[in-house]
Design a protein around this motif. Structure first.
Motif, PDB file in Angstrom:
ATOM      1  N   THR A 160       0.853  -1.189   0.000  1.00 12.91           N
ATOM      2  CA  THR A 160       0.000   0.000   0.000  1.00 12.91           C
ATOM      3  C   THR A 160       0.885   1.233   0.000  1.00 12.91           C
ATOM      4  N   LEU A 161       0.306   2.358  -0.430  1.00 10.30           N
ATOM      5  CA  LEU A 161       1.073   3.587  -0.599  1.00 10.30           C
ATOM      6  C   LEU A 161       0.601   4.675   0.364  1.00 10.30           C
ATOM      7  N   GLY A 162       1.550   5.476   0.826  1.00  4.22           N
ATOM      8  CA  GLY A 162       1.217   6.648   1.625  1.00  4.22           C
ATOM      9  C   GLY A 162       1.280   6.459   3.124  1.00  4.22           C
ATOM     10  N   ASP A 163       1.421   5.216   3.590  1.00  3.09           N
ATOM     11  CA  ASP A 163       1.387   4.959   5.033  1.00  3.09           C
ATOM     12  C   ASP A 163       2.568   5.600   5.762  1.00  3.09           C
ATOM     13  N   SER A 164       3.754   5.494   5.182  1.00  3.84           N
ATOM     14  CA  SER A 164       4.938   6.040   5.844  1.00  3.84           C
ATOM     15  C   SER A 164       4.830   7.555   5.995  1.00  3.84           C
ATOM     16  N   ALA A 165       4.390   8.226   4.943  1.00  5.65           N
ATOM     17  CA  ALA A 165       4.250   9.687   5.007  1.00  5.65           C
ATOM     18  C   ALA A 165       3.245  10.092   6.073  1.00  5.65           C
ATOM     19  N   ALA A 166       2.147   9.346   6.156  1.00  4.38           N
ATOM     20  CA  ALA A 166       1.142   9.632   7.183  1.00  4.38           C
ATOM     21  C   ALA A 166       1.717   9.391   8.575  1.00  4.38           C
ATOM     22  N   GLY A 167       2.472   8.304   8.731  1.00  4.26           N
ATOM     23  CA  GLY A 167       3.089   8.016  10.017  1.00  4.26           C
ATOM     24  C   GLY A 167       4.038   9.110  10.466  1.00  4.26           C
ATOM     25  N   LEU A 168       4.819   9.641   9.525  1.00  7.27           N
ATOM     26  CA  LEU A 168       5.742  10.728   9.854  1.00  7.27           C
ATOM     27  C   LEU A 168       4.980  11.971  10.300  1.00  7.27           C
ATOM     28  N   ARG A 169       3.896  12.298   9.591  1.00  9.02           N
ATOM     29  CA  ARG A 169       3.101  13.490   9.964  1.00  9.02           C
ATOM     30  C   ARG A 169       2.488  13.336  11.349  1.00  9.02           C
ATOM     31  N   ILE A 170       2.115  12.109  11.710  1.00  7.62           N
ATOM     32  CA  ILE A 170       1.593  11.870  13.063  1.00  7.62           C
ATOM     33  C   ILE A 170       2.699  12.097  14.093  1.00  7.62           C
ATOM     34  N   LEU A 172       5.219  14.002  13.864  1.00 10.95           N
ATOM     35  CA  LEU A 172       5.540  15.432  13.917  1.00 10.95           C
ATOM     36  C   LEU A 172       4.396  16.268  14.476  1.00 10.95           C
ATOM     37  N   GLY A 173       3.267  15.605  14.767  1.00 11.51           N
ATOM     38  CA  GLY A 173       2.132  16.315  15.318  1.00 11.51           C
ATOM     39  C   GLY A 173       1.344  17.131  14.314  1.00 11.51           C
ATOM     40  N   GLN A 174       1.532  16.827  13.026  1.00 10.30           N
ATOM     41  CA  GLN A 174       0.850  17.591  11.978  1.00 10.30           C
ATOM     42  C   GLN A 174      -0.555  17.079  11.696  1.00 10.30           C
ATOM     43  N   ILE A 175      -0.784  15.791  11.945  1.00 16.70           N
ATOM     44  CA  ILE A 175      -2.113  15.204  11.795  1.00 16.70           C
ATOM     45  C   ILE A 175      -2.352  14.262  12.959  1.00 16.70           C
ATOM     46  N   ARG A 176      -3.594  13.865  13.145  1.00 17.71           N
ATOM     47  CA  ARG A 176      -3.954  12.898  14.168  1.00 17.71           C
ATOM     48  C   ARG A 176      -4.757  11.767  13.531  1.00 17.71           C
ATOM     49  N   GLY A 177      -4.551  10.558  14.049  1.00 14.03           N
ATOM     50  CA  GLY A 177      -5.352   9.434  13.607  1.00 14.03           C
ATOM     51  C   GLY A 177      -6.644   9.359  14.403  1.00 14.03           C
ATOM     52  N   LYS A 178      -7.570   8.530  13.942  1.00  7.46           N
ATOM     53  CA  LYS A 178      -8.860   8.413  14.624  1.00  7.46           C
ATOM     54  C   LYS A 178      -8.746   7.671  15.946  1.00  7.46           C
ATOM     55  N   ASP A 179      -7.712   6.810  16.054  1.00  2.83           N
ATOM     56  CA  ASP A 179      -7.501   6.104  17.322  1.00  2.83           C
ATOM     57  C   ASP A 179      -6.031   5.704  17.421  1.00  2.83           C
ATOM     58  N   ASP A 180      -5.654   5.203  18.598  1.00  2.55           N
ATOM     59  CA  ASP A 180      -4.255   4.867  18.844  1.00  2.55           C
ATOM     60  C   ASP A 180      -3.759   3.746  17.936  1.00  2.55           C
ATOM     61  N   GLU A 181      -4.603   2.759  17.664  1.00  5.39           N
ATOM     62  CA  GLU A 181      -4.192   1.642  16.817  1.00  5.39           C
ATOM     63  C   GLU A 181      -3.876   2.110  15.395  1.00  5.39           C
ATOM     64  N   MET A 182      -4.702   3.008  14.866  1.00  5.63           N
ATOM     65  CA  MET A 182      -4.462   3.558  13.541  1.00  5.63           C
ATOM     66  C   MET A 182      -3.114   4.282  13.508  1.00  5.63           C
ATOM     67  N   GLU A 183      -2.863   5.091  14.528  1.00  6.35           N
ATOM     68  CA  GLU A 183      -1.611   5.848  14.571  1.00  6.35           C
ATOM     69  C   GLU A 183      -0.411   4.915  14.681  1.00  6.35           C
ATOM     70  N   ARG A 184      -0.505   3.886  15.523  1.00  7.56           N
ATOM     71  CA  ARG A 184       0.614   2.945  15.682  1.00  7.56           C
ATOM     72  C   ARG A 184       0.939   2.231  14.380  1.00  7.56           C
ATOM     73  N   THR A 185      -0.086   1.837  13.639  1.00  6.19           N
ATOM     74  CA  THR A 185       0.132   1.116  12.380  1.00  6.19           C
ATOM     75  C   THR A 185       0.840   2.000  11.362  1.00  6.19           C
ATOM     76  N   LEU A 186       0.393   3.233  11.231  1.00  2.97           N
ATOM     77  CA  LEU A 186       1.003   4.151  10.265  1.00  2.97           C
ATOM     78  C   LEU A 186       2.423   4.532  10.686  1.00  2.97           C
ATOM     79  N   ILE A 187       2.623   4.749  11.970  1.00  5.41           N
ATOM     80  CA  ILE A 187       3.956   5.092  12.475  1.00  5.41           C
ATOM     81  C   ILE A 187       4.938   3.944  12.238  1.00  5.41           C
ATOM     82  N   LYS A 188       4.498   2.714  12.452  1.00  2.19           N
ATOM     83  CA  LYS A 188       5.374   1.560  12.223  1.00  2.19           C
ATOM     84  C   LYS A 188       5.819   1.492  10.763  1.00  2.19           C
TER      85      LYS A 188
END
Length: 325
Positions: A160-170, A172-188
């Motif tokens: 899949t595409l775009g996950d790493s960029a989203a994880g980095l923005r999380i 850096l505090g630029q975006i927030r995920g809907k829940d902790d699990e979503m944020e952890r997956t993108l950050i990983k």
């Protein structure tokens, strides 16, 4: 602070994977016997504190893991098999007690592919800088280049595409995920990418021409590199781009930005003849690797076009660039 030689002793591997390795760490140079009748593959990447990572975005372990992963992704894009790596690391005294964690990250990923650490260098510097050189070989002398896309080919992409960029923005505090699990997956996805050596090898064992490029600077940038190297036009269908369940929870504009231009996905962008697609899909599915058809190759001046519904426009070669970002 301990001295350089104590550090070298602490990071010297206790295990050797390759019988071809004659001398590893401990002499002026490493010596190994190349695999007979195979081409050698060599690549190098550098990660710099404040440019590629900060203490806020990555732990020492993750820095080590990723420093090797980006090199192995390059070998995967050639269809190669990794064998050895060397590490040059520059750091200040504040990093000293964490250096072993960096090397543990390197070693853990290397162990997944039976790769030997055979040398490197350590120097003092104001910023942590880690340069990895990876060495591998081809399978039956077959390799893939960006210049091997032909008109009529199909365009495919792994994962899949775009996950790493989203994880980095999380991070850096630029975006927030809907829940902790979503944020952890993108950050990983950003911190611990996994190089697709197996995908390159599956393709190398089949009798088809293909071009390959690993997605380090973003899909748009990598597609542009294939178009330029092969002298062809690439047509990408945006609705076909594979996105994770986590990414599709973000604003559609962010989804588009991250999947096209985000970079650091370390997936493989592939062009292949129509006759190869089914066999690729079956082999990748068996290996548990997602493979998605996203476009096609045409004759024409080197360029990339994006189709999004009724809209068709040139996709600019945007993505991460060290001298413009």
């Amino acid at each position: 602070m301990k001295d350089e030689f104590s550090l070298i002793r602490s990071i010297t591997p206790k295990k050797v994977y390759h019988k071809e390795l004659i001398q590893g760490i401990g002499d002026d140079s490493a010596i190994y016997t190349p695999i007979q009748n195979e081409h050698q593959i060599v690549c190098m990447d550098t990660m710099v504190e404040g440019v590629h990572f900060t203490e806020q975005t990555m732990s020492p372990y993750q820095i080590g893991w990723k420093a090797l992963a980006v090199n192995l992704s390059d070998i995967a894009a050639m269809g190669g098999i990794p064998d050895y790596y060397l590490v040059s690391i520059a750091f200040s005294s504040v990093w000293y007690d964490q250096i072993n964690e960096i090397y543990q990250g390197l070693a853990d990923l290397a162990g997944r592919f039976n790769i030997d650490l055979i040398g490197g260098d350590t120097v003092s510097s104001d910023k942590l800088t880690i340069t990895v050189t990876a060495i591998g070989h081809t399978f039956k002398r077959k390799y893939f280049l960006r210049s091997q896309a032909w008109p009529g080919d199909v365009i495919l992409v792994t994962g899949t595409l775009g996950d790493s960029a989203a994880g980095l923005r999380i991070l850096l505090g630029q975006i927030r995920g809907k829940d902790d699990e979503m944020e952890r997956t993108l950050i990983k996805s950003h911190q611990l990418p996994f190089p697709l050596i197996e995908a390159g090898q599956l393709m190398a064992q089949m009798p088809y021409h293909s071009s390959l490029n690993d997605i380090s600077d973003g899909l748009a940038s990598e597609a542009g590199e294939i178009a330029e190297a092969s002298g062809v036009k690439l047509i990408i269908d945006y609705p076909s781009l594979p996105k994770s369940d986590q990414l599709i929870q973000l604003d559609p504009k962010l989804q588009k930005e991250y999947s096209l231009f985000g970079g650091e996905d370390y997936q493989l962008l592939i062009t292949a003849p129509e006759s190869a697609v089914l066999e690729y899909q079956q082999a990748f599915k068996k290996a548990g690797i997602r493979l998605t058809r996203i476009g096609y190759v045409e004759e024409g001046s080197p360029s990339v076009y994006l189709i999004d519904g009724q809209d068709k426009a040139i996709l600019s070669k945007k993505g991460y660039n060290h001298f413009t970002d």
